[in-house]
Design an enzyme around this catalytic site. Structure first.
Site, PDB file in Angstrom:
ATOM      1  CD  GLU B  46     -20.515  70.180  73.722  1.00 62.36           C
ATOM      2  OE1 GLU B  46     -19.659  69.725  72.948  1.00 62.36           O
ATOM      3  OE2 GLU B  46     -20.715  71.378  73.889  1.00 62.36           O
ATOM      4  CG  ASP B  57     -13.316  64.701  67.113  1.00 63.41           C
ATOM      5  OD1 ASP B  57     -13.410  65.750  67.769  1.00 63.41           O
ATOM      6  OD2 ASP B  57     -14.261  63.934  66.908  1.00 63.41           O
ATOM      7  CE1 TYR B 172     -18.336  73.718  68.934  1.00 66.34           C
ATOM      8  CE2 TYR B 172     -19.586  72.020  70.060  1.00 66.34           C
ATOM      9  CZ  TYR B 172     -18.383  72.570  69.711  1.00 66.34           C
ATOM     10  OH  TYR B 172     -17.219  71.980  70.136  1.00 66.34           O
TER      11      TYR B 172
END
Lengths: 394, 258
Positions: B46, B57, B172
Site C-alpha cells: 500500500e 493516522d 481491510y
C-alpha cells in the site's frame, strides 16, 4: 424543509455530506438517527429553553444603536450575543449538544477550540452537567490564549495540546476526530461550529437558530414587523451566521450578509476568506469551499481573529453563496479594528474581533434611511484586549 | 477477468502487506522501496499518498506525511514515479490516501491514471461507501481498479454485507478502535471480533491492519484472516534506516520467517 436546509443525505445542494473514515461511521449513523427525535422532544425543549433563559441569560437584547444609526443614516439594531454567559453565542450550541449527549448516554465530552471560546463554553456546560471534558487546542493557540486555557482548567476540563501540522484549530479538530475514532462508545464529540460531517452542520444551526427566532420576535415588538431588511453576521466556520440567518432563509425579502476574514487581504496569502478564494474540496468530513493548494493540501489560514481563522466554511454557507441567497463580503484585519473602535466609541460596546468583521459591513455597503439593519455581535471583546492594547497603543 | 489482487489471494495465505508513505524518507525513494519490498518477499504494497490532515493516522504516519509533502510529493509526482513500475515490480500495488487530494486531482482522472500505470486498487478511507456506490463504482469497475474498504469492530453486520457484496478484492479489517500505529498485542475481544467476521463467510478475503508491527502480531492475525498489514512500524524503520535495501530485507525477514 426548504431548499436552503440539509436534505436526507446531509447535502446542501452539492455541498455537505459525511466524508468520514469507516471508523467514525457508526458514531455518525447513531447521531444521525437520534439528533432530530431528541431535539424535537418536549423534554429536550423544556430543559434547553429553561437553561437558555435562566443560565445563559436569554433572550439576548436587540439593541437599537442610535449613534451608529445616525452615523450611517440608517437603522442599526445589534443582536447582543456578547451578553450571554461566557461572553459569546457559543454557549447556545454547547448547552444544546450536552443535553443531546446526555440523552444518548455518553459520559465523556471532547471538543476542539481555536481561540478558546468554544472550549470555555463546552467546559462550562460539562461543569454544569458533571461530565468529563477533554478540549483539544493547537499548541500555538494555547500560548496565544492563556486566559481561556486557565478558564477551561478552572472549570475542570483537561486541555490537550494538538502538536501536529500547524498546531492551530484545524489540527485541534483532527486530534478531536482521532480521539473519537479511539473512543467510539462512551464519547460525544461536541463540535463548535456548523462544520464537520452531517448531521453536525444541521444540528449546530438548529441550536443557534434561537438567535434569529428572537430577532423576529424582538423586531415585531419594536417595529411592528418581524423582518428587517438586512441581517449581517461574521463567518469563519459560520455558526453565529447560521443562527442569525436560520429563520430568515425562506423570507426572501430579507437580505443575508456574511462577512469573512480577509486577514492581510484576500490575495495576500495571509487570509481566511474561504468563499472569496472559491475552491471546492473536502475538509473535516464536509464538501465545501476551502483554502487549499493546487495538489489538494489544506492551506493554513490567517486572521487577526482566532475565531475566524479556519480554512473551511460550513456547507450551508457554501450553498447560500452558490444560490445567491446570501451576500459574502470580506473584511481585513484593519477593517475589523476600525469597526471595533467605532462601536466602542459610539455605543460603549467593546466587541470581539470576530464580531467587528460583521460591523465593518456598515462601511462596505450602502443603506437607505428607512432600512432596518440587524447585526449580530457574536461575542464580547474581553478576550481580545491584548490585541486591542497593542494595536491601539492603550 | 482475474486481476493481480484476486490471483494473490487465490494462491497464497499468510499474506504480508506493507504500507509506506510515498516520497519518504526522501522524494525519490518510492520506486526503490517498492523494488526492495518485492525482492524481500512482501506480497502486496500500500503506497500512501501524503495529506496535510491525515485524521485516521497516528503520529508516525502523520510525521512521515509532513516530511513527504515538504519533499515535494504530490499525486502527479507519484504517478510520474510509477510510470514504469510494472517493468520491475509484479506484486499487487494499492494506493491509499484521503479524499481531498484525489478530489482535487479529479476522481475519474485519478482512476484512469491508476489503471494506466498498473495500480490494482485504491483505499480512500474518507470516501463514503454510499457515495462510491452512487457515483463512482462504474468508473472503478470500468478501469479494473478495486475499491478497498475498511471495516471496524463497530461496523454493523448489514453494512459489512453491503461492502462485501460490492467488493471484488479484499476487505481491510481495522483491528480495533484506533488510529494507525496503535499498541501491540491482541486483546481477547479483538480475537472475538475476527472470529465473528470469519463466521460471516464473506465472499472476499480479509487482511487485518492497525497495530500489527512484528512477527508475533503478524502470526496471531494470520490465524484469523488471509494476512495482515504492517504500516507504522515499517515507516518508522525506513525513517531511521542508513541502508534501505538491506534494512527492508531484514525487517521483512523478521516478520515472515522470524
Amino acid at each position: 424543509m426548504s431548499k436552503y436546509h440539509a436534505d436526507q443525505r446531509g447535502r446542501y445542494g452539492k455541498f455537505g455530506g459525511a466524508y468520514i473514515p469507516e471508523m467514525l461511521q457508526p458514531n455518525i449513523d447513531d447521531l444521525n438517527e437520534r439528533y432530530l427525535p431528541i431535539i424535537n422532544s418536549q423534554a429536550f425543549q423544556d430543559e434547553y429553553k429553561s437553561l437558555l433563559k435562566d443560565y445563559v441569560g436569554r433572550p439576548s437584547p436587540l439593541y437599537y444603536a442610535k449613534r451608529l444609526s445616525e452615523k450611517y443614516h440608517t437603522n442599526v439594531y445589534l443582536k447582543r450575543e456578547d451578553l450571554n454567559h461566557t461572553g459569546a453565542h457559543k454557549i447556545n450550541n454547547a448547552i444544546g449538544q450536552i443535553l443531546i449527549a446526555k440523552k444518548m448516554g455518553k459520559n465523556r465530552i471532547i471538543a476542539e477550540t481555536g481561540a478558546g471560546q468554544h472550549g470555555v463554553a463546552t467546559a462550562t456546560a460539562c461543569a454544569l452537567m458533571g461530565m468529563q471534558c477533554v478540549v483539544y487546542m493547537g499548541e500555538v493557540d494555547i500560548q496565544r490564549q492563556a486566559p481561556n486555557v486557565a478558564r477551561m482548567k478552572m472549570l475542570g476540563a483537561e486541555v490537550r495540546p494538538a502538536l501536529s501540522g500547524s498546531k492551530t484549530l484545524k489540527d485541534a479538530t483532527n486530534e478531536a476526530l482521532r480521539d473519537w475514532i479511539c473512543n467510539p462508545t462512551d464519547t460525544f464529540y461536541l463540535i463548535g461550529s456548523v462544520v464537520g460531517p452531517h448531521p453536525y452542520p444541521d444540528m449546530v444551526a438548529r441550536l443557534q437558530a434561537v438567535i434569529s427566532h428572537e430577532i423576529r420576535e424582538q423586531m415585531l415588538e419594536k417595529t411592528g414587523t418581524p423582518n428587517p431588511d438586512y441581517v449581517i453576521a461574521c463567518v469563519g466556520g459560520g455558526s453565529n451566521a447560521a443562527g442569525t440567518f436560520y429563520h430568515f432563509l425562506d423570507e426572501e425579502g430579507v437580505r443575508l450578509v456574511a462577512v469573512e476574514a480577509a486577514g492581510m487581504g484576500v490575495d495576500s496569502g495571509e487570509t481566511a476568506a474561504t468563499i472569496a478564494l472559491g475552491d471546492v474540496g473536502i475538509i473535516h468530513g464536509s464538501k465545501t469551499y476551502l483554502i487549499q493548494d493546487e495538489d489538494g493540501q489544506i492551506v493554513e489560514p490567517y486572521s487577526i481573529s482566532a475565531g475566524l481563522d479556519y480554512p473551511g466554511i460550513g456547507p450551508q454557507h457554501a450553498h447560500l453563496k452558490d444560490t445567491g441567497r446570501a451576500i459574502f463580503l470580506s473584511a481585513t484585519d484593519q477593517d475589523a479594528l476600525d469597526a471595533a473602535l467605532e462601536l466602542t466609541r459610539l455605543e460603549g460596546i467593546i466587541p470581539a474581533l470576530e464580531s467587528a468583521h460583521a460591523l465593518s459591513a456598515l462601511r462596505k455597503m450602502t443603506f437607505q434611511p428607512s432600512d432596518k439593519v440587524v447585526i449580530t455581535v457574536s461575542g464580547r471583546g474581553d478576550k481580545d484586549m491584548e490585541t486591542y492594547m497593542k494595536r491601539f497603543q492603550l | 477477468m482475474t486481476n493481480r489482487i484476486q490471483q494473490l489471494f487465490q494462491q497464497k495465505k499468510d499474506i504480508l502487506s506493507v504500507y509506506f508513505t510515498a516520497g519518504y524518507p526522501t522524494l525519490n525513494d518510492t520506486v526503490r522501496i517498492l523494488q526492495a519490498l518485492e525482492k524481500s518477499g512482501v506480497d502486496l504494497v500500500e503506497i500512501g499518498m501524503p495529506f496535510s490532515d491525515p485524521l485516521a493516522d497516528g503520529p508516525t504516519i502523520q510525521a512521515s506525511s509532513l516530511v513527504a509533502l515538504n519533499n515535494g510529493m504530490t499525486i502527479k509526482v507519484l504517478f510520474e514515479q510509477l510510470v514504469h513500475i510494472r517493468k520491475s515490480v509484479t506484486i499487487p500495488l494499492v494506493l491509499m490516501g484521503y479524499v481531498n487530494p484525489v478530489h482535487k486531482y479529479g476522481i475519474e482522472a485519478f482512476i484512469a491514471k491508476c489503471a494506466e500505470v498498473g495500480v490494482d486498487g485504491v483505499i480512500i478511507p474518507d470516501l463514503p461507501f454510499n457515495e462510491y456506490l452512487d457515483d463512482y463504482k462504474p468508473t472503478f469497475d470500468g478501469a479494473g481498479v478495486a475499491n478497498i474498504n475498511l471495516i471496524t469492530p463497530q461496523t454493523p453486520e448489514s453494512r459489512i454485507r453491503l461492502i462485501d457484496e460490492n467488493t471484488n478484492s479484499f476487505i481491510y479489517m481495522v483491528s480495533s478502535a484506533a488510529v494507525t500505529g496503535a499498541k501491540k498485542g491482541l486483546a481477547p475481544e479483538q480475537i472475538a471480533y475476527f472470529e465473528r467476521i470469519n463466521a460471516m463467510k464473506l465472499k472476499n478475503p480479509t487482511l487485518i491492519g492497525f497495530g500489527i508491527s512484528d512477527r508475533e502480531s503478524f502470526l496471531q492475525t494470520c490465524k484469523h484472516a488471509s494476512g495482515a498489514i504492517v504500516g507504522s512500524a515499517f515507516v518508522k524503520m525506513i525513517g531511521e534506516s542508513p541502508n534501505l535495501e538491506s534494512d527492508i530485507e531484514t525487517f521483512v525477514n523478521n516478520i515472515k520467517r522470524g
